[in-house]
Design a protein around this motif. Structure first.
Motif, PDB file in Angstrom:
ATOM      1  N   TYR A 136       0.859  -1.193   0.000  1.00  0.00           N
ATOM      2  CA  TYR A 136       0.000   0.000   0.000  1.00  0.00           C
ATOM      3  C   TYR A 136       0.892   1.239   0.000  1.00  0.00           C
ATOM      4  N   CYS A 195       0.724   5.553  -0.092  1.00  0.00           N
ATOM      5  CA  CYS A 195      -0.143   6.738  -0.018  1.00  0.00           C
ATOM      6  C   CYS A 195      -0.029   7.518  -1.327  1.00  0.00           C
ATOM      7  N   CYS A 200      -6.718   6.105   4.521  1.00  0.00           N
ATOM      8  CA  CYS A 200      -5.740   5.069   4.163  1.00  0.00           C
ATOM      9  C   CYS A 200      -5.960   3.813   5.008  1.00  0.00           C
ATOM     10  N   HIS A 203       0.830  11.143   9.655  1.00  0.00           N
ATOM     11  CA  HIS A 203      -0.150  10.347   8.907  1.00  0.00           C
ATOM     12  C   HIS A 203      -0.007   8.846   9.204  1.00  0.00           C
ATOM     13  N   GLU A 210      -2.251   6.266  11.357  1.00  0.00           N
ATOM     14  CA  GLU A 210      -2.798   5.051  10.720  1.00  0.00           C
ATOM     15  C   GLU A 210      -2.578   3.832  11.622  1.00  0.00           C
TER      16      GLU A 210
HETATM   17 ZN    ZN Z   1      -2.021   7.568   3.366  1.00  0.00          ZN
END
Ligand code: ZN
Ligand code: AMP
Length: 490
Positions: free
Chosen positions: A29, A31, A226, A251, A255
């Protein structure tokens, strides 16, 4: 598949042997961009770095599910939870729907990625397309006791969470330091703690992008997007989570907290962060105003540029530095990359017509591929791969000049090395292919401009305006002058 591949894990702060959760599937993954403005070259550095990670994992035989999101839900710069809505501001100024802005910059982003020969991700989810998932995750976090409502906004309770888990784990920071470095709460602030961040934000009357939720009309916070989308497509825990280094402290830290609070699991086993592209030592960013657009670089149309550079030269420039080191933009470095890239491409052509000799080669050819594999297995060390490719270039030129000998078998080995590493792993296309693409685009645009001019001559303004407007949506601007019509990318 390679069993001794090392990845530098930001979480453990050391290189670790990569062990995927479900061989052969790897969940990656990254961003993605915020689409209220054009991506700048700094953003491209991060996306090109992960393109190489993706390509290499596929090259060694993994099946990779690569998810890269599009942030399109009316977020903001900085901590993105406060202040004005950039989409709304722009939409009002340009008299358009926010989703028109999203569409325009998403198309622009895709076009830039294709110029740089970046592979499309397997899934490219948008925040606006996953509001339900974000609400569900927020509900679960409230249910588990880690979030609270204040006037229609839902905040994550960092201090409560930090009593059970290590909130600053990703960047190795203590909670007390984080609190003392954050802004003081003012009397009217509805947050309980200084580090609390919004999962869901109540929409003010003039906020354009808004959705119904159990807490009234609002929109999701940036960090939850996210967490919700990675969870949906890759599961509660997946292999690699990536992004620029600037995302680690807030960020990605948030998360991790959200996923722990929701599923009691860390979302990713390996966290990878690319270092920043800088201009005269200052990080390239939208807010610093030092952001080159890729288009400026291709055309050379920028005060800091002495000339334009092809997309492949720029891609090559990026990979000459390891992804975890800063990379400073300079004309000299780009000119050196341009020369280096040309040498590499010329050697590829020379290799096609190289004459083999009887017997053994003068140089050791097979070690070059081993060196490239070893370099990529050592945390994606592209500069070392390039050094080995240039050793191959030296050998090719030397054989061509009659100074060295090469066997038929070794010519085949070199051809495979170039195809595997230059084309497949590093994603470098011979310039002719990119300029052939540009030539066809020129031909198509000439045709479109002719059709529009004919329509105008026939006073068919509906058609001529439609062509202009639709091209504009695809970021192509037509400019009429007395000498005819020119076009350029916006
Ligand atoms: Zn992100
Ligand atoms: P943004 O659209 O600002 O969210 O950024 C998209 C991606 O680009 C994120 O992964 C950022 O960390 C990354 N990024 C932003 N600025 C730079 C830079 N100067 N150099 C490298 N990556 C960057």
């Amino acid at each position: 598949m390679n069993s001794n591949q090392l990845i530098y894990n930001t979480l453990s702060r050391k290189k670790e042997v990569f062990k995927p959760l479900h061989i052969p599937l790897v969940g990656l993954y990254v961003c993605g961009p915020t689409v209220y403005s054009d991506v700048h070259l700094g953003n491209c550095r991060t996306f090109i770095s992960f393109d190489i990670v993706y390509r290499y994992l596929c090259y060694v035989g993994y099946k990779v599910r690569y998810v890269r999101n599009i942030t399109d839900a009316g977020h903001l710069e900085g901590d993105r939870d406060e202040g004005e809505d950039k989409f709304a501001k722009k939409a009002k100024l340009e008299l358009v729907e926010p989703m028109e802005i999203v569409q325009r910059y998403t198309l622009g982003f895709h076009s830039v990625m294709s110029h740089f020969n970046c592979m499309p991700p397997s899934i490219e989810p948008t925040a606006t397309g996953h509001i339900v998932e974000q609400i569900e995750m927020t509900k679960k976090i409230i249910e588990n006791g880690y979030a609270y409502e204040a006037n229609g906004t839902i905040y994550f309770d960092v201090e409560k969470y930090a009593k059970e888990e290590n909130y600053g784990v990703l960047t190795n920071r203590e909670l007390d330091d984080l609190i003392s470095n954050s802004r003081e709460l003012h009397g009217q602030d509805e947050k309980k703690g200084r580090l609390d961040f919004a999962l869901w934000i109540k929409a003010q009357p003039d906020h354009l992008m808004r959705w119904q939720s159990p807490w009234g009309e609002g929109f999701p916070g940036w960090h939850i997007e996210c967490s919700a989308m990675s969870r949906k497509y890759l599961g509660d825990t997946f292999d690699i989570h990536g992004g620029g280094m600037d995302l680690a402290a807030t960020h990605h830290t948030n998360e991790i907290a959200q996923s722990q609070a929701c599923n009691h699991n860390t979302p990713a086993n390996y966290w990878m962060h690319t270092n920043m592209l800088t201009v005269n030592g200052v990080r390239m960013s939208k807010s610093a105003g030092n952001g080159f657009l890729p288009e400026d670089l291709f055309t050379g149309n920028h005060p800091l540029l002495e000339k334009g550079y092809s997309p492949m030269t720029v891609r090559f420039f990026m990979m000459q530095t390891h992804y975890r080191s800063t990379l400073d933009f300079s004309n000299e470095a780009l000119q050196a990359s341009e020369k280096g890239f040309k040498r590499l491409m010329e050697a590829m052509k020379t290799l096609e017509k190289l004459n083999a000799s009887e017997g053994k080669s003068t140089s050791n050819i097979s070690e070059l591929k081993q060196n490239c594999d070893a370099a990529m297995n050592d945390d994606f060390n592209t500069p070392i791969v390039i050094a080995n490719l240039f050793e191959a270039v030296r050998i090719i030129n030397s054989v061509n000049d009659g100074k060295e000998k090469i066997s038929v078998e070794d010519i085949a080995v070199l051809k495979k090395l170039f195809n595997d590493y230059i084309v497949e792993v590093l994603g470098l296309l011979p310039e002719e292919t990119s300029s052939a693409k540009n030539d066809s685009l020129d031909t198509i645009m000439k045709l479109i401009v002719d059709i529009r001019n004919n329509a105008k001559q026939n006073k068919d303004y509906t058609t001529s305006d439609k062509i202009r407007d639709e091209l504009l949506k695809a970021n192509i601007e037509l400019k009429d002058s007395k000498d005819g019509t020119n076009w350029n990318f916006k």
